[in-house]
Design a protein around this motif. Sequence first.
Motif, PDB file in Angstrom:
ATOM      1  N   GLY A 505      45.515  34.019  30.188  1.00 40.87           N
ATOM      2  CA  GLY A 505      44.809  34.891  31.106  1.00 40.87           C
ATOM      3  C   GLY A 505      45.752  35.566  32.076  1.00 40.87           C
ATOM      4  N   THR A 546      43.257  41.015  27.354  1.00 43.40           N
ATOM      5  CA  THR A 546      43.718  40.723  28.716  1.00 43.40           C
ATOM      6  C   THR A 546      43.252  41.797  29.700  1.00 43.40           C
ATOM      7  OG1 THR A 546      45.849  41.796  28.254  1.00 43.40           O
ATOM      8  CG2 THR A 546      45.731  39.412  27.939  1.00 43.40           C
ATOM      9  N   TRP A 549      39.753  40.925  30.503  1.00 51.96           N
ATOM     10  CA  TRP A 549      39.741  39.829  31.469  1.00 51.96           C
ATOM     11  C   TRP A 549      40.002  40.362  32.879  1.00 51.96           C
ATOM     12  CZ3 TRP A 549      38.123  35.119  32.083  1.00 51.96           C
ATOM     13  CH2 TRP A 549      38.649  34.315  33.090  1.00 51.96           C
ATOM     14  N   ALA A 550      40.888  41.331  32.988  1.00 47.42           N
ATOM     15  CA  ALA A 550      41.236  41.883  34.301  1.00 47.42           C
ATOM     16  C   ALA A 550      40.164  42.818  34.839  1.00 47.42           C
ATOM     17  CB  ALA A 550      42.572  42.611  34.213  1.00 47.42           C
ATOM     18  N   GLY A 551      39.126  43.117  34.073  1.00 45.33           N
ATOM     19  CA  GLY A 551      38.078  44.020  34.523  1.00 45.33           C
ATOM     20  C   GLY A 551      38.384  45.475  34.285  1.00 45.33           C
ATOM     21  N   VAL A 656      38.449  35.015  28.118  1.00 48.36           N
ATOM     22  CA  VAL A 656      37.290  35.882  27.917  1.00 48.36           C
ATOM     23  C   VAL A 656      36.235  35.167  27.084  1.00 48.36           C
ATOM     24  CG1 VAL A 656      36.487  38.009  26.816  1.00 48.36           C
ATOM     25  CG2 VAL A 656      38.601  38.022  28.153  1.00 48.36           C
ATOM     26  N   GLU A 691      42.534  35.631  38.196  1.00 44.88           N
ATOM     27  CA  GLU A 691      41.080  35.599  38.242  1.00 44.88           C
ATOM     28  C   GLU A 691      40.510  36.893  37.679  1.00 44.88           C
ATOM     29  OE1 GLU A 691      37.981  34.009  41.531  1.00 44.88           O
ATOM     30  OE2 GLU A 691      39.135  35.788  42.109  1.00 44.88           O
ATOM     31  N   SER A 692      39.401  36.771  36.960  1.00 46.28           N
ATOM     32  CA  SER A 692      38.718  37.941  36.412  1.00 46.28           C
ATOM     33  C   SER A 692      37.612  38.363  37.367  1.00 46.28           C
ATOM     34  CB  SER A 692      38.122  37.613  35.044  1.00 46.28           C
ATOM     35  OG  SER A 692      37.292  38.657  34.594  1.00 46.28           O
ATOM     36  N   TRP A 694      34.987  40.451  37.020  1.00 48.73           N
ATOM     37  CA  TRP A 694      33.636  40.441  36.487  1.00 48.73           C
ATOM     38  C   TRP A 694      33.155  39.030  36.182  1.00 48.73           C
ATOM     39  CZ3 TRP A 694      32.593  38.475  31.672  1.00 48.73           C
ATOM     40  CH2 TRP A 694      33.649  38.394  30.751  1.00 48.73           C
TER      41      TRP A 694
END
Length: 907
Positions: A505, A546, A549-551, A656, A691-692, A694
């Motif tokens: 992540g 990725t 994951w990062a939005g 994810v 941290e993600s 969403w």
Amino acid sequence: MTTAHQGDGPPAVEGVGGSHEPHDVHEPHDVHDPHDPHGDPFLRTRFAVPARPVTFLRRARLAGHLDQALRTPLTMVNGSAGAGKTLLVADWAAELDELPVAWLTTDADGQDPGMFWAYLLQALRTSGVPLPEDVGFPADAHRVGAALPARLAAALSGRDRPVVVVLDEFDRVTAPEVAEQLDFLSRHSGPGLRLVLVTRTEPLLPLHRHRTAGELTEIRDAELAFTPEEAALLLEAHGLDLPPAAVLGVVRRTRGWAAGLRLCALAAGEAPDPEIYLKEFEADRSAIADFLLAEVLRRQDDGTQELLLRVSVLDRFGPGLANAVTGRADAEAVLARLHRCNAFVQHLGHGVYRLHPLFGEILRAHLRMRRPGLEPELHRRAAASLRRAGALPAALGHGAAADDWEFTAGALVDDLALGQFFTGPRSDTLAGLFARMGRQGTGPAAELVRAAGRLSRGELGGGLTHLRRARRRLRDHDGSTDPVGPAAARLSCAFLEALAARLAGAPDAAEDAARAAEALRDVVPVEPLDRHPELFALLLDHVGSTRLWAGDFKGARSALARVADLAPGAATALPREDALGRLALIDCLNGWLCRAERTAREALAETERFGLARPAGSGVERLVLAAVAVEREELGQAQALLDTAAESHPALRDPVLEAGRALTAARLHLARGEPGSAWKAVRTGVRADTESPWVRGETAVVAAAARLAEGRAQAAATLLSEVPRDQVACVVGAAWVQLAAGRPAAAVGLLDRAAPEGRAGPAVTVRAALVRARAADAAGDGAAARRHVERAVAEARPERLRRPFTEAGPWLRPYLTAGRPAPRAGRSRGTGPHGNPAPPPLLVEELSGRERDVLRRLALAMSTEEIAADLYVSVNTVKTHLKSAYRKLSVGRRNEAVRRARELDLL
């Protein structure tokens, strides 16, 4: 002159050879001279039809084919040693009661023309065929005049019934003159002669002419092989009653070879457990080995024996590979000759050969005994030759067999094939092959392979350890002339670093790895990149995940769409499936359920159509379908999909996927009224380097809803403070929870700031509309509430969205059933605020065509049984349609269903 045994095997083995006792020989009727041209007595055993052993199995399909021999001048039964040729023809000949059969087993020591024709004439007389005096008799063992074959042909052509002449072991006849004279006899004897040649090699006769004229009956090795059904009967004849799987196993190992089956049966009959023996016997320590060595290997010259021993390390090979392994230049001619001689060298077409499996086992055992230590060197030669030819899988196999792991790992990395650890039909094979590497191999390629192996199993820590070692070794090799291409190794390293970043992540690390890989794309050769499209497909999939994951939904969609748009293929099936699944997830998170469903189903079909073993993909598409099912109130289907989504490729179990699984499970628990289980599903969170946004927002919304359902409003409010304001779907979810907590003004304030309309799909905007409708209803503005409900229903209908309406609570029912708020003082049901008739009620989900058919008949007061008979369906089917229609119409009885259907103009 020596006496040759009859049949296809050693006389001592029952069922392989035949009996040659004197009582099997017919006395000649008209013998003018009982001696051959040398003056020696004729060997009577050469005229004997071999006796069939008690375990002989008569195969009707072959006997039927041989019956065609009576209709063609020439028949050839051509097969390898021990194929059952002799006993097949002997059994067939024994059934020819009305025709004379002249049997002659040829002999290599006496096949000069004169000797051959002397024995053939004696065979005819022995079988009872009278010959005219003028046919003559060869006086010289070395030659015979043209008159003898001509007179014999004239004599045979006048016969009323044909004589069948069987020449067994005809491959021993090597004199061209004999072949020419025999061909003359066959062509000029007319229907009086039926010539049957039993041979291991292609005879010198002009067979092409006979084939063209339709005058040749042929039975070859492939047809002589026992089928599993025939093998089962043969084993039964030897007292062995085995299950079909055991029979099939021994047939595959022997390739249906008659002698091999009989020898196995004899040995298994003496074993304590025949089934285990047939499964585990060592070919090189059995009677099979003795047979093949005596009948095949030792009949070859020393050079050919050496070639056979050396090519035994190969599975399939052409002349070029055989030359590379043996160090000679004439393999093409030798292999062609061995194939023609049925010396257990099979030609597969296009210049490719292979050894019979049992023969190969025995040759390898003798190679180790006669040339100790040579086998690894032969594997190294084969590996180098195959790598030059671009045959990577075979090169890797031989490199591993030679325990040369530097070469083997280098070949894989140099060819940019490291992605095959993760996708394609060879992933399991590669993992098994390199599992034998152990600690051997210290170069960068070996460390990269170890890292790939660990990461393919989802072992992030071990994979990172080997990646660090590979990077150090690559720095040590920079500027050198190492045979492992530095560019290929660095590209492979960047690919694995992107995968490691995905599993951890870590979006920034994935972007760095992707940039490094792109910089190397123009440095490495084009050919391996074209051969292995899976490398950059996987790399883009890692980067896209990725970013997700990062939005960064837009950046994620850009990378994932490039993977999804690749041409379908087994090598790229896994990254395409995963990319499609994550594109579906983005649509689902944005509220576009139908689009998400279509893309998810496309992802499901991707790996299935290439037959890849499960778990082939990440399973994220099943999570998406489960989430869609929850929103449509199909909770049983959602649970089933969630259960199957647990099966996923270890290398794709990234944050994810783990977050998606936890959130979907939590929403399913909430839909079932299980807030405690929903809280547990999201409580632990997902471990990741970053941290993600969403995931943080969705988790906060679900957790707050769970706490609110438990009556813990303050805890719910605290959790909502975690929702990022730039995540539209999360903000709408927070507004929904605020509304449920009795704070409509705060809910509407969140919506006004987020402005989801035009930015998100129906699953988001429907909830936003219902929040505004509830706020308007609470403020006493029924008209505004109805407008918001109408918009929500219109947007929900194409998506078949039901969950928001269920979650809304009892306040919504009057707007759906009567079109207006619940009755208040001075207002009667079915009228507006001023006593005017209420507008028709709203329908959230469209009725199907069959449901409308059932409703029309319901309006005619037909019973369930009458409707079933009228529609030609079962009563249970009608009940199912009624139940679904009641649910969609929000009614519970027949008359209510008919009344509401009329209000909606459905009848």
